[in-house]
Design an enzyme around this catalytic site. Structure first.
Site, PDB file in Angstrom:
ATOM      1  N   GLN A  76       5.924   5.712  15.305  1.00 15.73           N
ATOM      2  CA  GLN A  76       4.918   5.154  14.402  1.00 15.73           C
ATOM      3  C   GLN A  76       3.943   4.261  15.165  1.00 15.73           C
ATOM      4  O   GLN A  76       2.760   4.227  14.871  1.00 15.73           O
ATOM      5  CB  GLN A  76       5.659   4.359  13.322  1.00 15.73           C
ATOM      6  CG  GLN A  76       4.829   3.947  12.145  1.00 15.73           C
ATOM      7  CD  GLN A  76       5.607   2.937  11.284  1.00 15.73           C
ATOM      8  OE1 GLN A  76       6.782   2.665  11.542  1.00 15.73           O
ATOM      9  NE2 GLN A  76       4.947   2.386  10.298  1.00 15.73           N
ATOM     10  N   TYR A 105      -6.671   7.148  -0.435  1.00 15.66           N
ATOM     11  CA  TYR A 105      -7.419   8.331  -0.868  1.00 15.66           C
ATOM     12  C   TYR A 105      -7.682   9.205   0.353  1.00 15.66           C
ATOM     13  O   TYR A 105      -8.134   8.691   1.384  1.00 15.66           O
ATOM     14  CB  TYR A 105      -8.744   7.821  -1.443  1.00 15.66           C
ATOM     15  CG  TYR A 105      -9.629   8.825  -2.113  1.00 15.66           C
ATOM     16  CD1 TYR A 105      -9.506   9.083  -3.475  1.00 15.66           C
ATOM     17  CD2 TYR A 105     -10.630   9.484  -1.398  1.00 15.66           C
ATOM     18  CE1 TYR A 105     -10.355   9.985  -4.104  1.00 15.66           C
ATOM     19  CE2 TYR A 105     -11.478  10.388  -2.028  1.00 15.66           C
ATOM     20  CZ  TYR A 105     -11.336  10.629  -3.380  1.00 15.66           C
ATOM     21  OH  TYR A 105     -12.175  11.524  -3.999  1.00 15.66           O
ATOM     22  N   GLU A 115       0.838  -1.211   0.000  1.00  6.36           N
ATOM     23  CA  GLU A 115       0.000   0.000   0.000  1.00  6.36           C
ATOM     24  C   GLU A 115       0.863   1.249   0.000  1.00  6.36           C
ATOM     25  O   GLU A 115       1.867   1.315   0.703  1.00  6.36           O
ATOM     26  CB  GLU A 115      -0.897  -0.001   1.237  1.00  6.36           C
ATOM     27  CG  GLU A 115      -1.828   1.203   1.287  1.00  6.36           C
ATOM     28  CD  GLU A 115      -3.048   0.938   2.126  1.00  6.36           C
ATOM     29  OE1 GLU A 115      -3.763  -0.025   1.839  1.00  6.36           O
ATOM     30  OE2 GLU A 115      -3.260   1.695   3.077  1.00  6.36           O
TER      31      GLU A 115
HETATM   32  P1  FAD Z   1     -18.071   1.163   7.022  1.00  4.47           P
HETATM   33  O1  FAD Z   1     -18.037  -0.147   6.354  1.00  4.47           O
HETATM   34  O2  FAD Z   1     -19.180   2.088   6.676  1.00  4.47           O
HETATM   35  O3  FAD Z   1     -18.080   0.892   8.612  1.00  4.47           O
HETATM   36  C1  FAD Z   1     -17.918   1.974   9.526  1.00  4.47           C
HETATM   37  C2  FAD Z   1     -18.742   1.688  10.775  1.00  4.47           C
HETATM   38  O4  FAD Z   1     -20.144   1.756  10.465  1.00  4.47           O
HETATM   39  C3  FAD Z   1     -18.524   0.289  11.376  1.00  4.47           C
HETATM   40  O5  FAD Z   1     -18.646   0.396  12.774  1.00  4.47           O
HETATM   41  C4  FAD Z   1     -19.670  -0.521  10.798  1.00  4.47           C
HETATM   42  O6  FAD Z   1     -20.006  -1.649  11.602  1.00  4.47           O
HETATM   43  C5  FAD Z   1     -20.781   0.519  10.791  1.00  4.47           C
HETATM   44  N1  FAD Z   1     -21.795   0.279   9.768  1.00  4.47           N
HETATM   45  C6  FAD Z   1     -21.588  -0.141   8.488  1.00  4.47           C
HETATM   46  N2  FAD Z   1     -22.771  -0.213   7.836  1.00  4.47           N
HETATM   47  C7  FAD Z   1     -23.727   0.195   8.712  1.00  4.47           C
HETATM   48  C8  FAD Z   1     -25.148   0.347   8.637  1.00  4.47           C
HETATM   49  N3  FAD Z   1     -25.826   0.064   7.512  1.00  4.47           N
HETATM   50  N4  FAD Z   1     -25.814   0.796   9.735  1.00  4.47           N
HETATM   51  C9  FAD Z   1     -25.156   1.094  10.895  1.00  4.47           C
HETATM   52  N5  FAD Z   1     -23.811   0.953  11.028  1.00  4.47           N
HETATM   53  C10 FAD Z   1     -23.113   0.518   9.941  1.00  4.47           C
HETATM   54  N6  FAD Z   1      -9.491   5.914   5.070  1.00  4.47           N
HETATM   55  C11 FAD Z   1      -9.263   6.892   4.154  1.00  4.47           C
HETATM   56  O7  FAD Z   1      -9.639   8.046   4.382  1.00  4.47           O
HETATM   57  N7  FAD Z   1      -8.636   6.622   2.965  1.00  4.47           N
HETATM   58  C12 FAD Z   1      -8.215   5.375   2.639  1.00  4.47           C
HETATM   59  O8  FAD Z   1      -7.653   5.170   1.557  1.00  4.47           O
HETATM   60  C13 FAD Z   1      -8.426   4.320   3.583  1.00  4.47           C
HETATM   61  N8  FAD Z   1      -8.043   3.049   3.315  1.00  4.47           N
HETATM   62  C14 FAD Z   1      -8.311   2.043   4.221  1.00  4.47           C
HETATM   63  C15 FAD Z   1      -7.967   0.725   3.908  1.00  4.47           C
HETATM   64  C16 FAD Z   1      -8.215  -0.309   4.812  1.00  4.47           C
HETATM   65  C17 FAD Z   1      -7.840  -1.727   4.462  1.00  4.47           C
HETATM   66  C18 FAD Z   1      -8.819  -0.014   6.070  1.00  4.47           C
HETATM   67  C19 FAD Z   1      -9.067  -1.113   7.078  1.00  4.47           C
HETATM   68  C20 FAD Z   1      -9.184   1.283   6.387  1.00  4.47           C
HETATM   69  C21 FAD Z   1      -8.948   2.326   5.472  1.00  4.47           C
HETATM   70  N9  FAD Z   1      -9.320   3.650   5.734  1.00  4.47           N
HETATM   71  C22 FAD Z   1      -9.088   4.641   4.814  1.00  4.47           C
HETATM   72  C23 FAD Z   1      -9.939   3.989   7.027  1.00  4.47           C
HETATM   73  C24 FAD Z   1     -11.506   3.898   6.954  1.00  4.47           C
HETATM   74  O9  FAD Z   1     -11.982   4.897   6.101  1.00  4.47           O
HETATM   75  C25 FAD Z   1     -12.036   4.082   8.382  1.00  4.47           C
HETATM   76  O10 FAD Z   1     -11.676   2.982   9.175  1.00  4.47           O
HETATM   77  C26 FAD Z   1     -13.512   4.408   8.498  1.00  4.47           C
HETATM   78  O11 FAD Z   1     -13.772   4.804   9.844  1.00  4.47           O
HETATM   79  C27 FAD Z   1     -14.452   3.250   8.184  1.00  4.47           C
HETATM   80  O12 FAD Z   1     -14.473   2.956   6.857  1.00  4.47           O
HETATM   81  P2  FAD Z   1     -15.258   1.644   6.318  1.00  4.47           P
HETATM   82  O13 FAD Z   1     -15.205   1.700   4.860  1.00  4.47           O
HETATM   83  O14 FAD Z   1     -14.776   0.434   7.024  1.00  4.47           O
HETATM   84  O15 FAD Z   1     -16.748   1.999   6.831  1.00  4.47           O
END
Ligand code: FAD
Length: 291
Positions: free
Chosen positions: A215, A49, A17
């Site tokens: 870190q 992103y 990454e």
């Molecule tokens: P979601 O899948 O929406 O989950 C977030 C929370 O909402 C969880 O607690 C979930 O259980 C809950 N939830 C999901 N759906 C629902 C629903 N329908 N109703 C109620 N609750 C719900 N951040 C960046 O800004 N840029 C990046 O490039 C980036 N890359 C990442 C790559 C990886 C592999 C990981 C693990 C994280 C990355 N992140 C990045 C961080 C990420 O954006 C954060 O962790 C963010 O808080 C959650 O994103 P998510 O897509 O997991 O959200």
């Protein structure tokens, strides 16, 4: 090439990454570091992103350059929570125009100042909304999603987190990449639980090599990861000696990867953080296993 066509091979494979520069001035140096990593011929590279979208142009520029100049399959991250439907639709069109097939669909962190805001009117509240939109725009996209072996910090408990994860997968995720973790047993436990819940897509564990003492504090603050005693004593022992800390951190990450492979996991994503030397050392440590 699509990520899900890469994930079913028999040997261990590594992906790396990288993150885009925050400013135009830093673009060339970041691009050079990213290209050094690409020369290691990883299975794929992901480009993060900025949650607010500020670095979005660089994400696609870097992803396109990796794909076109180095033939490395690329995964472009996309977040949605701070964006309007029009912005996301425009971004999806750009991804298509750049010929990028793999998209990591993320919600993004909620900006601090909006944590207590009423979210009912937001265009996007969860990553699942973006997954649906990507699938509707192009059924041919290979879509990744994030998952959390130690539970997303906003979730009430793991059961709720896994229930939402399943909805996200059913909306169209082809694979999931995990948040970093430092204790592989947490990953194995998580895998048992999600498989029991009926989530069958490939899971790519994410490993963060910790190469300096600052870190680790930042990483743990962001991810909330558990620090096992053996890792804590490694950091305590080497924190004052940067070169030794780097070597020990790379060795710890390498051992985690070997243990994952021994336990049947073939694809590991390394949070290489634009550090070609770290990516190169991990690759070298595993050269005979990678084949
Ligand atoms: P979601 O899948 O929406 O989950 C977030 C929370 O909402 C969880 O607690 C979930 O259980 C809950 N939830 C999901 N759906 C629902 C629903 N329908 N109703 C109620 N609750 C719900 N951040 C960046 O800004 N840029 C990046 O490039 C980036 N890359 C990442 C790559 C990886 C592999 C990981 C693990 C994280 C990355 N992140 C990045 C961080 C990420 O954006 C954060 O962790 C963010 O808080 C959650 O994103 P998510 O897509 O997991 O959200």
């Amino acid at each position: 090439m699509k990520i899900n066509d890469i994930l079913n091979q028999n040997r261990l494979s590594l992906s790396f990454e990288v993150f885009p520069p925050k400013t135009e001035t830093a673009f060339e140096s970041v691009k050079a570091a990213v290209e050094e990593i690409a020369k290691l011929k990883p299975a794929f590279m992901s480009v993060t992103y900025g949650a607010g979208g500020g670095t979005s142009k660089y994400t696609l520029d870097i992803a396109k350059s990796l794909k076109d100049r180095y033939s490395v399959p690329t995964l472009a991250h996309l977040t949605c929570v701070s964006s309007s439907r029009e912005t996301v639709a425009q971004k999806i069109r750009e991804i298509q125009a750049y010929g990028i097939k793999n998209v990591m669909a993320l919600r993004g962190d909620i900006p601090k100042e909006l944590e207590d805001a009423d979210r009912s009117g937001w265009d996007y509240r969860h990553a699942v909304d973006l997954v649906k939109e990507l699938k509707a725009a192009d059924r041919d996209f290979c879509i990744g999603g994030a998952c959390y072996p130690e539970v997303h910090p906003e979730s009430k408990d793991q059961e709720e987190d896994i229930r939402h994860l399943k909805e996200k997968v059913e909306a169209g995720c082809d694979f999931l990449t995990t948040q970093m973790f430092f204790d592989n047993n947490l990953l194995y436990d998580f895998l048992r639980k999600i498989r029991r819940a009926g989530i069958t897509v490939p899971i790519i564990p994410g490993i963060m090599p910790i190469t300096n003492a600052n870190q680790i504090e930042r990483a743990i603050h962001l991810s909330g990861s558990y620090v096992p005693p053996q890792f804590k004593s490694l950091v305590d022992r080497f924190a004052g000696d940067p070169a030794a800390m780097k070597q020990a951190g790379i060795a710890y990450a390498t051992n985690q990867i070997i243990d994952l492979y021994e336990n049947g996991i073939k694809n590991v994503h390394v949070y290489s953080m634009n550090k070609p030397d770290v990516a190169e050392k991990i690759r070298a440590n595993l050269c005979d296993i990678l084949g």
